[in-house]
Design an enzyme around this catalytic site. Sequence first.
Site, PDB file in Angstrom:
ATOM      1  N   GLY B 246       0.812  -1.220   0.000  1.00 48.43           N
ATOM      2  CA  GLY B 246       0.000   0.000   0.000  1.00 48.43           C
ATOM      3  C   GLY B 246       0.846   1.270   0.000  1.00 48.43           C
ATOM      4  N   HIS B 247       0.160   2.401  -0.113  1.00 51.20           N
ATOM      5  CA  HIS B 247       0.881   3.672  -0.209  1.00 51.20           C
ATOM      6  C   HIS B 247       1.633   3.997   1.083  1.00 51.20           C
ATOM      7  CE1 HIS B 247      -3.206   5.894   0.690  1.00 51.20           C
ATOM      8  NE2 HIS B 247      -2.955   4.972   1.563  1.00 51.20           N
TER       9      HIS B 247
END
Lengths: 346, 346, 346
Positions: B246-247
């Site tokens: 994920g970011h």
Amino acid sequence: MQRRSHHQRGLTLSELARRHDCQLRGEPGARVHRASSLAGADAGSVAFFLNQAYLNDLRSTGAGAVILSESHAAECPVAALITPDPYRVFAGVADELHMLLPPAAGIHADATVSADASVDGTCEVAAGARVAAGATLDRGVYIGPNATVGPQAHIGADSRILANSTVCEGVTIGKRCLVHPGAVLGSDGFGNAPDAGGRWRKIPQLGAVRLGDDVEIGANTTIDRGALEDTVIGDGVRLDNLIQIGHNVRIGEHTAMAAGCMIAGSAKIGRRCRIAGNVGVAGHIAICDDVVLLARTVVTRPIRKPGAYAGSMTPMEEVSSWRRNAARFKHLDALHKRVRRLERSS
Amino acid sequence: MQRRSHHQRGLTLSELARRHDCQLRGEPGARVHRASSLAGADAGSVAFFLNQAYLNDLRSTGAGAVILSESHAAECPVAALITPDPYRVFAGVADELHMLLPPAAGIHADATVSADASVDGTCEVAAGARVAAGATLDRGVYIGPNATVGPQAHIGADSRILANSTVCEGVTIGKRCLVHPGAVLGSDGFGNAPDAGGRWRKIPQLGAVRLGDDVEIGANTTIDRGALEDTVIGDGVRLDNLIQIGHNVRIGEHTAMAAGCMIAGSAKIGRRCRIAGNVGVAGHIAICDDVVLLARTVVTRPIRKPGAYAGSMTPMEEVSSWRRNAARFKHLDALHKRVRRLERSS
Amino acid sequence: MQRRSHHQRGLTLSELARRHDCQLRGEPGARVHRASSLAGADAGSVAFFLNQAYLNDLRSTGAGAVILSESHAAECPVAALITPDPYRVFAGVADELHMLLPPAAGIHADATVSADASVDGTCEVAAGARVAAGATLDRGVYIGPNATVGPQAHIGADSRILANSTVCEGVTIGKRCLVHPGAVLGSDGFGNAPDAGGRWRKIPQLGAVRLGDDVEIGANTTIDRGALEDTVIGDGVRLDNLIQIGHNVRIGEHTAMAAGCMIAGSAKIGRRCRIAGNVGVAGHIAICDDVVLLARTVVTRPIRKPGAYAGSMTPMEEVSSWRRNAARFKHLDALHKRVRRLERSS
């Protein structure tokens, strides 16, 4: 895969009954042109009935005919094609009414085919497909737009490699296989040896991937090449989307696996297994033929007896009660010991 | 990755022993040409032995030589290359016998390289690869067929971006990295703010992805760009297939992660961690260095102490007994309370 | 998605306050040019504050202004834009400061667009994109490098189909959708009927996929076409990366789903649901509106009441204690019976 949207002339119910060994109740000369759901059907459609949950749809269907078993024929308000195996007969009928379009022989001007590749004249290579040196495409093969076929890969007759999928070097694919978009066949296996400092040294992955005949590989599924020997997928295997098959895995004939399964390296799965979604199999584990695995099961020991197995799935609950129960899991061993103590003292 | 299928002249056992610091038992001048499994080896092959399960294969091997530890040398029926670290030595020997082909310098006529991209003359850009404006490819980079490199991306020397993978705008990749087919580096992070009516407003994802040196990214793995700062993958990290990062995640040097792991946004994973398949890490969680996570574990709290952790995996059983046990899970808290009551009254 | 890296002229705090309905504490004429994290901000940046964990970053921020709620305004050492909804306001401000670049109208010379496709003159079709016969691209559509759009697909106005993604035949996509790299829309559903010998007969997949407006589909996510009717994704739905949506699934408006979820065929998910990572939903299951599912939950029964549900996740522990507890799981039913016996005899 593109199919004709329907059969222009249609087929008569008597033709269908004869070809699929059904008993017909209804007008033999009536024609159907397409396969439909019970709810979406009109007089030109043939539908099927299997699942009790759709009984109301059966009772109110507007289909031209319904394929179903003897035991439900009385509920059918329209023509009935009666068979002990409605789902499979429906598959055959739908195939006839919505034929797959055959490949349009030829190499698209925007494809790249190496001069050192061998491509049968009956193959279709779509725009943007890349076929490398030493690759072989047997008769009737279809390579979709922007798919890539690596050096020395071999694709058997009538197989279809769809858009944006990747067949790496040396991979061999049998006859009549179907590889869905984004699938990757032949990426390196995950082989790394740590050094004293914790750095990883890559283990060269020297094997290939071999698919038998009539195999279907789902979208964005990945199959790693073997480390030394090959990763082998048997005839008739069906892999759904987003599955990972590690290096040197062997999967037996006619096994089917639903989406999200993760099969670690050197696992060996038998024939005719049915594996539900998100199952995990640990490395070097062997599973015998005819095993059913329920969703989410993690297999860390060999399975030597056919049957149905499950694990790692616990019931869904409201979060408040789940939280209490899950917290207790950490004390399960202690609880057993407390019960043992109570038993001894009672 | 394409490698030479074998070493034409071969290497002598004495050369191998010297270069890899092994003790040799056997004919120093004998030559091997390829790396093989114990079972698949012939006189021109070198194999290795590590796992007790393959002891019978060792005893009956036809290999020219086997790499193994002192403690197993007595079981070896052929020449032995003795080392405390057979797996790592084998990796090095296999690399020498099956060399990676170097990139063939040049841009394929069917590739697209922007006039505003900077591509070193030693790079190979394969058919259908797309290199956008502002992208930089350092020396010896390989861009595979139908891979895309976005604007302002930077690929470090000797890195290889394989077929059909996507390097989005502004992503930077270090030296000697290997990105497998279908991987996506730099897709938008999953950032959405709800409005009063439950509609989602997208949060612009303005960060990038930065990979260190010697990183390997598996097939169809996805790494999201950061929301504001970057997603960072440290030197020497190994990610298997079908992993989601994920970011704003940060992964420390030399951590390895098996297939199917899902790492939520802003998680921070330490150095030299070993993370098994299908592990989940919740958002904003920090995991320290030298942590081992068993398959399927879900990490919802920080880990501050090196060690091995597990959870969310329960043993596989036959379905009938699993069903009974799983049903009881919903009453686990109640069961604890009942036991507590019994203890008090006893 | 490429955005301008920052706003050249900048926007004044008074403009931002007025447009986003914030109360401003600070110099109205000060200008900000970019959105940043609290820690990474400088005087030209606007940041936001929401999560207590970042309180130290707020206190020491060098931002030009911070978007935050009244209750934290006192902690803000710089100009404050005060709103009850800082995250959503930040999204809007970041959008203005880092605008998405509009498509550059035109078809790249290295793209392939069928003469029988209908492509609005405002669309951008990037290098290597393939648009098949019968496909329609409405105004302002962007097709990224090496993406493919199949026959009869329809892409609504201002939608963006990014690099290496696959839109199969007959798929329809609404307005302003965003499909991330490697996603596959319209692969065949997993429909197979076994014959007596255990061989699989493929069930033709005749439905399509329909996306509403403002839908976002994550990287390498796969959505299968329906068997007979369509797979339907409602307006405003957000799907993260590596998700599998089976055939005939229906997802209601504004539902969001995190990475790795596996939704089996014919499941029906309501509106405004929030589904965490790696959730599984069994086939033919219906979930009502406004349901929250925690990570890893497996839904095997219908959910008819809005609320938050969980399951299949147990706490992480050190391996030694986990091993003891997990082993006891197989005796959970027996333990209940033992406790029942003790209760009876006490």
